[in-house]
Design a protein around this motif. Structure first.
Motif, PDB file in Angstrom:
ATOM      1  N   TYR A  21      -7.631  -3.896  -1.462  1.00 29.91           N
ATOM      2  CA  TYR A  21      -7.079  -2.538  -1.399  1.00 29.91           C
ATOM      3  C   TYR A  21      -5.669  -2.588  -1.986  1.00 29.91           C
ATOM      4  O   TYR A  21      -4.881  -3.456  -1.625  1.00 29.91           O
ATOM      5  N   LEU A  38      -0.350  -0.737   8.369  1.00 26.42           N
ATOM      6  CA  LEU A  38      -0.256  -1.945   7.545  1.00 26.42           C
ATOM      7  C   LEU A  38       1.187  -2.222   7.155  1.00 26.42           C
ATOM      8  O   LEU A  38       1.676  -3.355   7.254  1.00 26.42           O
ATOM      9  N   ALA A  81      -3.807   4.389   8.406  1.00 28.88           N
ATOM     10  CA  ALA A  81      -3.876   2.934   8.445  1.00 28.88           C
ATOM     11  C   ALA A  81      -2.795   2.339   7.552  1.00 28.88           C
ATOM     12  O   ALA A  81      -2.260   1.269   7.823  1.00 28.88           O
ATOM     13  N   LYS A  94     -11.400   7.488   8.056  1.00 29.01           N
ATOM     14  CA  LYS A  94     -12.695   6.913   7.676  1.00 29.01           C
ATOM     15  C   LYS A  94     -13.753   7.220   8.728  1.00 29.01           C
ATOM     16  O   LYS A  94     -14.888   7.550   8.394  1.00 29.01           O
TER      17      LYS A  94
END
Ligand code: PMP
Length: 384
Positions: free
Chosen positions: A121, A100, A96, A232
């Protein structure tokens, strides 16, 4: 001495690394860094291992293996009722984090502004700043971490290009309400902004609460990017297989960035993740139930010890107030103290704020085996 870019030249070691090193040095149970120690579906591990030998080990297609893109689209249709074209609306990335970075580099230019929400985060701020943008950060307040219109409007300007939020949210466990997402959508529509939703914890939503992706919102389907992670959903954080999903025109510049950033992601892992995304509903339901039990068990244990765990509707963290136990210590000092003395490591919540303000909260990661969580509670009990 050659000069590095200040964003990275001035960045320190992350708190996750610092606390993990301290945990190792003290033989502590590490509930700091957010990674599971169990739960990988063994069939996926075997499939990835076999595919190294039986499949191709050359560059797979730049957008990702077609079978994985089809699986990502089918998964979004099954769980979120969102229809995606796997050829043009799905991009496979190396985690991820790459998705991003690709998105922010593709959409932000020097002088632009991006809206973020604290606690956050820790990768968002440096990536946005390296892209040249100014970060405008809304601080959400415990225990409910609600966003109100006035706080959002206060940070929007003619320079705003992107609003980025994390749902469910690390470290707070907040699940964004439909009203809050409507609020973001209305401002994004009025100002023609891109909305980026980091949805890596989409399957970790508790108490039968309903998670809705941004792409299901009628005003966001053509102006939002949804980011997911196999790390995740399958408790395989080391694999770093992520995916960006968006309208084809929105995704295209992100694909171009990915093309020059990593180009691709290991094909054997992509193949195994494609199989994982096709696992039946029971697999994902069981993951949620298991994590919810851990959250409840660990929160109850903390409460007995005098901590005040905050409510969490998602993700696999418990944030807890510690001021009943020690008022004199900052959250960082408290984490160091319990790591060295009780031999249980946690993360100070101040690490999730750009300005690192002192907080009275620490974050425990609860995606660990029950016996590991029990041992942590036993050590804390003996100590407290
Ligand atoms: N977003 C959030 C909110 C996270 O907590 C994490 C992992 N800690 C990531 C993104 C990174 O995911 P990946 O490992 O797939 O890059």
């Amino acid at each position: 001495m050659p000069q590095a870019h200040p964003v990275f030249a001035q960045a320190g070691e992350t708190i996750f690394e610092t606390m993990s090193l301290l945990a190792r040095a003290n033989g502590a149970v590490n509930l700091g860094q957010g990674f599971p120690d169990h739960g990988e579906p063994e069939a996926l591990l075997r499939l990835a291992a076999e595919t190294i030998v039986t499949g191709s080990n050359q560059y797979p297609p730049m957008r990702g293996l077609p079978e994985l893109r089809r699986a990502v689209a089918a998964h979004a249709a099954r769980f979120q009722n969102v229809t995606l074209d796997p050829d043009t609306e799905v991009l496979v990335t190396s985690g991820a984090t790459e998705a991003l970075a690709d998105t922010l580099l593709a959409y932000l230019s020097p002088g632009d502004e991006i809206v973020l929400f604290e606690p956050l985060y820790d990768a968002y701020v440096p990536i946005a700043r390296r892209a040249g943008a100014t970060t405008r950060i809304v601080r959400l307040e415990p225990p409910h971490w609600r966003l109100d219109a006035a706080s959002l409007d206060a940070v929007l300007s003619d320079k705003t290009r992107v609003i980025l939020f994390n749902n469910p949210m690390n470290p707070t466990g907040k699940l964004w309400s439909a009203d809050e997402i409507d609020l973001i959508a209305s401002r994004a529509k009025a100002r023609d902004l891109l909305v980026v939703a980091d949805e890596v914890y989409e399957h970790l939503v508790f108490n039968d609460a309903r998670f809705e992706t941004v792409l299901a919102h009628p005003d966001l389907r053509r102006r939002a990017v949804r980011i997911g992670s196999a790390g995740k959903s399958f408790s395989l954080t080391g694999w770093k297989v992520g995916y960006a999903q968006a309208d084809a025109a929105i995704l295209e510049p992100i694909v171009r960035c990915h093309q020059f950033m990593t180009f691709t992601t290991p094909p054997n892992l992509q193949h195994a993740v494609a199989a994982g995304l096709q696992l039946d509903d029971a697999f994902f339901g069981e993951l949620t139930t298991r994590m919810q039990k851990k959250r409840d068990m660990f929160s109850a244990g903390l409460r007995r010890l005098g901590f005040e765990p905050l409510p969490a509707q998602g993700a696999y963290f418990v944030c807890a107030r510690f001021d009943q136990l020690r008022k004199d210590l900052s959250d960082l000092e408290f984490c160091r103290w319990i790591t060295t003395e009780a031999r249980v490591a946690a993360i100070p919540v101040s690490a999730f704020y750009d300005a690192r303000p002192r907080t009275d909260l620490i974050r425990f990661c609860v995606c660990k085996k029950d016996e590991v969580l029990d041992e942590a509670l036993t050590r804390l009990t003996r100590f407290v």
